[in-house]
Scaffold this active site. Sequence first.
Site, mmCIF file in Angstrom:
data_model
loop_
_atom_site.group_PDB
_atom_site.id
_atom_site.type_symbol
_atom_site.label_atom_id
_atom_site.label_comp_id
_atom_site.label_asym_id
_atom_site.label_seq_id
_atom_site.Cartn_x
_atom_site.Cartn_y
_atom_site.Cartn_z
ATOM 1 C CE LYS A 132 6.137 -0.168 2.560
ATOM 2 N NZ LYS A 132 4.694 0.150 2.792
ATOM 3 N N GLY A 161 2.244 -3.952 1.755
ATOM 4 C CA GLY A 161 0.921 -3.832 2.346
ATOM 5 C C GLY A 161 -0.195 -4.039 1.347
ATOM 6 N N GLY A 218 2.773 -7.630 4.554
ATOM 7 C CA GLY A 218 1.969 -7.950 5.733
ATOM 8 C C GLY A 218 0.780 -8.851 5.473
ATOM 9 C CG ASP A 239 6.452 2.627 5.482
ATOM 10 O OD1 ASP A 239 6.492 2.342 4.274
ATOM 11 O OD2 ASP A 239 5.404 2.850 6.102
ATOM 12 C CE LYS A 269 2.283 4.544 5.312
ATOM 13 N NZ LYS A 269 3.184 3.489 4.770
#
Length: 285
Positions: free
Chosen positions: A29, A32, A65, A182, A241
């Site tokens: 992943k 961000g 994001g 996530d 998370k």
Amino acid sequence: MTEIDKKAEFLIEAMPYIKKYRNKILVIKYGGNAMLGDEAKIEVMRDLTLLRCVGVKVVLVHGGGPEISETLSRMGIQSKFVNGLRYTDEETAEVVRMVLSGKVNKSLVHMLGSLGAPAVGLSGMDGGMLLCEKLDEQLGFVGKITKINTELILDCLEKDYMPVISSVGFDDEGNIYNVNADSAASCIAGALQAESLILMTDVKGLLRNKDDESSLIKKVYVSDIESLIREGIISGGMIPKINCCKEAIRRGVNRVFITDGRVKHSLLLELLSDEGMGTMFVKGD
């Protein structure tokens, strides 16, 4: 020890890990603040390309994001957050799809291709991959994944393409959902029975003291997570998370890592060295 000696030592140390991950599925992943800057992105794509070259079946799941916020701002749409999650109305959901599945996804696919790693850009809407329902009415079209179809991902891996998946979902009524990357990576890794999941983020890992990076906790058993939350060691944005880490282990992933994606080659150091970089989560006894 000379620089050449250090490189040779790393390659020797990496050998058993390369054997361990060869022909196994690894879900990464990436998103961000770890994604900021093209130079940093290219370094991560190089590491992914190397892993693919040594026989690892890499699946990349990404968010974006900061890019979403920037695009909304340019369009004159104010970002609104509820309990740390982006409120997503229908208009915002369309922007999320445009930014993640268009701009960010295709940029990563292009970088990988230019490095010699053929990749296919997908979204959670493709092939009915991520079926969702609303996580919370207060959040609008923020999705909770209810069903996963991995057929398209496995087809890509079988044909030696790297799937690059944007965290956008759908429902049976045709609505678009903004899915936490996530959560998407955790669910996908579990459905694929991946060997490992790595969450690349903008923190070193789980710290015993959040203000002291030397207090990094290297290994966490999922059975200890609740007590670490009660002690306040896991708090704030780390709670969801790390709950994703726990969920991935529960779904059958062998190991989950949180590592600092801003550090050069953190991915390789995490996977292919004895020391590692961040925090590893395992099922335990």
